[in-house]
Design an enzyme around this catalytic site. Sequence first.
Site, PDB file in Angstrom:
ATOM      1  N   HIS A 131       0.842  -1.205   0.000  1.00  6.11           N
ATOM      2  CA  HIS A 131       0.000   0.000   0.000  1.00  6.11           C
ATOM      3  C   HIS A 131       0.870   1.245   0.000  1.00  6.11           C
ATOM      4  O   HIS A 131       2.053   1.194   0.340  1.00  6.11           O
ATOM      5  CB  HIS A 131      -0.917   0.031   1.240  1.00  6.11           C
ATOM      6  CG  HIS A 131      -2.082  -0.913   1.147  1.00  6.11           C
ATOM      7  ND1 HIS A 131      -1.975  -2.243   1.451  1.00  6.11           N
ATOM      8  CD2 HIS A 131      -3.361  -0.711   0.761  1.00  6.11           C
ATOM      9  CE1 HIS A 131      -3.156  -2.822   1.270  1.00  6.11           C
ATOM     10  NE2 HIS A 131      -4.018  -1.917   0.853  1.00  6.11           N
ATOM     11  N   LYS A 135      -0.534   4.791   4.603  1.00  5.71           N
ATOM     12  CA  LYS A 135      -1.410   3.835   5.300  1.00  5.71           C
ATOM     13  C   LYS A 135      -0.947   3.644   6.740  1.00  5.71           C
ATOM     14  O   LYS A 135       0.237   3.446   7.004  1.00  5.71           O
ATOM     15  CB  LYS A 135      -1.459   2.501   4.555  1.00  5.71           C
ATOM     16  CG  LYS A 135      -2.425   1.512   5.198  1.00  5.71           C
ATOM     17  CD  LYS A 135      -2.838   0.405   4.250  1.00  5.71           C
ATOM     18  CE  LYS A 135      -3.731  -0.611   4.940  1.00  5.71           C
ATOM     19  NZ  LYS A 135      -5.012  -0.058   5.393  1.00  5.71           N
TER      20      LYS A 135
HETATM   21  P1  NAD Z   1      -7.255   9.119   5.309  1.00  3.62           P
HETATM   22  O1  NAD Z   1      -6.191   9.237   6.339  1.00  3.62           O
HETATM   23  O2  NAD Z   1      -7.045   9.777   3.970  1.00  3.62           O
HETATM   24  O3  NAD Z   1      -8.642   9.679   5.887  1.00  3.62           O
HETATM   25  C1  NAD Z   1      -9.109   9.425   7.168  1.00  3.62           C
HETATM   26  C2  NAD Z   1      -9.978  10.618   7.581  1.00  3.62           C
HETATM   27  O4  NAD Z   1     -10.570  10.300   8.845  1.00  3.62           O
HETATM   28  C3  NAD Z   1      -9.175  11.909   7.742  1.00  3.62           C
HETATM   29  O5  NAD Z   1      -9.851  12.979   7.111  1.00  3.62           O
HETATM   30  C4  NAD Z   1      -9.108  12.086   9.260  1.00  3.62           C
HETATM   31  O6  NAD Z   1      -9.075  13.454   9.658  1.00  3.62           O
HETATM   32  C5  NAD Z   1     -10.419  11.420   9.682  1.00  3.62           C
HETATM   33  N1  NAD Z   1     -10.399  11.023  11.087  1.00  3.62           N
HETATM   34  C6  NAD Z   1      -9.347  10.607  11.825  1.00  3.62           C
HETATM   35  N2  NAD Z   1      -9.718  10.381  13.102  1.00  3.62           N
HETATM   36  C7  NAD Z   1     -11.037  10.668  13.155  1.00  3.62           C
HETATM   37  C8  NAD Z   1     -11.989  10.627  14.202  1.00  3.62           C
HETATM   38  N3  NAD Z   1     -11.627  10.283  15.454  1.00  3.62           N
HETATM   39  N4  NAD Z   1     -13.269  10.957  13.916  1.00  3.62           N
HETATM   40  C9  NAD Z   1     -13.635  11.312  12.662  1.00  3.62           C
HETATM   41  N5  NAD Z   1     -12.763  11.383  11.614  1.00  3.62           N
HETATM   42  C10 NAD Z   1     -11.478  11.047  11.876  1.00  3.62           C
HETATM   43  O7  NAD Z   1      -7.505   7.566   5.129  1.00  3.62           O
HETATM   44  P2  NAD Z   1      -8.266   6.807   3.944  1.00  3.62           P
HETATM   45  O8  NAD Z   1      -7.258   6.319   2.955  1.00  3.62           O
HETATM   46  O9  NAD Z   1      -9.435   7.618   3.479  1.00  3.62           O
HETATM   47  O10 NAD Z   1      -8.790   5.523   4.736  1.00  3.62           O
HETATM   48  C11 NAD Z   1      -9.678   5.648   5.835  1.00  3.62           C
HETATM   49  C12 NAD Z   1      -9.885   4.278   6.461  1.00  3.62           C
HETATM   50  O11 NAD Z   1     -10.538   3.428   5.519  1.00  3.62           O
HETATM   51  C13 NAD Z   1      -8.592   3.576   6.852  1.00  3.62           C
HETATM   52  O12 NAD Z   1      -8.821   2.811   8.022  1.00  3.62           O
HETATM   53  C14 NAD Z   1      -8.334   2.652   5.665  1.00  3.62           C
HETATM   54  O13 NAD Z   1      -7.556   1.514   6.003  1.00  3.62           O
HETATM   55  C15 NAD Z   1      -9.742   2.264   5.330  1.00  3.62           C
HETATM   56  N6  NAD Z   1      -9.967   1.803   3.947  1.00  3.62           N
HETATM   57  C16 NAD Z   1     -10.840   0.790   3.810  1.00  3.62           C
HETATM   58  C17 NAD Z   1     -11.186   0.350   2.554  1.00  3.62           C
HETATM   59  C18 NAD Z   1     -12.208  -0.744   2.426  1.00  3.62           C
HETATM   60  O14 NAD Z   1     -12.563  -1.120   1.300  1.00  3.62           O
HETATM   61  N7  NAD Z   1     -12.728  -1.250   3.545  1.00  3.62           N
HETATM   62  C19 NAD Z   1     -10.608   0.933   1.419  1.00  3.62           C
HETATM   63  C20 NAD Z   1      -9.718   2.001   1.602  1.00  3.62           C
HETATM   64  C21 NAD Z   1      -9.409   2.439   2.875  1.00  3.62           C
END
Ligand code: NAD
Length: 245
Positions: A131, A135
Site C-alpha cells: 500500500h 497507510k
Molecule cells: P485518510 O487518512 O485519507 O482519511 C481518514 C480521515 O478520517 C481523515 O480525514 C481524518 O481526519 C479522519 N479522522 C481521523 N480520526 C477521526 C476521528 N476520530 N473521527 C472522525 N474522523 C477522523 O484515510 P483513507 O485512505 O481515506 O482511509 C480511511 C480508512 O478506511 C482507513 O482505516 C483505511 O484503512 C480504510 N480503507 C478501507 C477500505 C475498504 O474497502 N474497507 C478501502 C480504503 C481504505
Amino acid sequence: MKILLNGVRGRMGQVIVALAEAQGDVVTSALDQGEAASAAAWQACDVVVDFSSHEATVALVQLAAAHHKPVVIGTTGHDAAETSAILAHQATIPIVWSGNYSIGVNLLFYLTEQVAATLTNDYHPEIVEMHHRMKKDAPSGTARHLVEAILRGRQWPATAARYGRDGITGERPAEEIGVHALRGGEVVGEHTVIFAGPGERLELKHQATDRRIFGQGALAAAQWALGQPPGLYTMQDVLALGGKG
Ligand code: NAD
C-alpha cells in the site's frame, strides 16, 4: 439515500462524496476529526458510512445503534476491544463490515478459502500486500481477512499466522501463514496469496488501481443495508458470494 459520512476529509471520504453525488445520493451530514452530528442530523440520515480511523468507529456505531441506523464500516485497524464494542451492537442494527469493498477482492477471499481447502498442507500459504506510504495499519485489513480465509480453509488455529520474519527464524513449519506488508509510493492496494508447493506455485493476485472501487462497493453495501434486519454482514453477503470476508 441520505448518508451520514464519517471521515469526509480523507481520501476515501472524498471518493464517497463524489460517487454519492454522481449517483443521486446525498451526504446529509459529513464529519471528520473531533466533530459531532446533531440529533437532527442523526434522525435525518438513512445510513451511516465510516471511512475514518479505528478509534472513531466505536462511538459512531453506538450513536447509530441509539438512532437505529444501519452502518457500513470501511475503516480498518480496530483492536480486539474496539472490535467487541462494535460487535455488541449487531443485535440492534445492521452492520456491514468489510476490510475491502471491492468486488475483485471479495472474490479473492472466496477463492483463497477454496484453494486453501483444496490443496494439501504441502502447499505453503504466504500473503504479500503493498500500500501507499500513508497507510496507518499493517498488515492491511484485507490481508487479515485473507489470513482468516486460509485458516478456515485449512481448519488451522489463529496461531498459524506469522507476521513478518527476521533473524534466525528456523525452518518454516508446514502449518504457517507468512504475512508481509510492503509500504511505499502511491500504491492503492495490492494483495497476493501464494501457495508454494512441491514443484509448483499457485498465486492469486489482486491489484486495485482506483479507490473508486471501494467507494462503489461501500455505497452498494449502504443501499443493501437499508433493507436488512439487525445483524453483522460482510461484502460477501452484499454480493451474495456465499463466503466470508
Ligand atoms: P485518510 O487518512 O485519507 O482519511 C481518514 C480521515 O478520517 C481523515 O480525514 C481524518 O481526519 C479522519 N479522522 C481521523 N480520526 C477521526 C476521528 N476520530 N473521527 C472522525 N474522523 C477522523 O484515510 P483513507 O485512505 O481515506 O482511509 C480511511 C480508512 O478506511 C482507513 O482505516 C483505511 O484503512 C480504510 N480503507 C478501507 C477500505 C475498504 O474497502 N474497507 C478501502 C480504503 C481504505
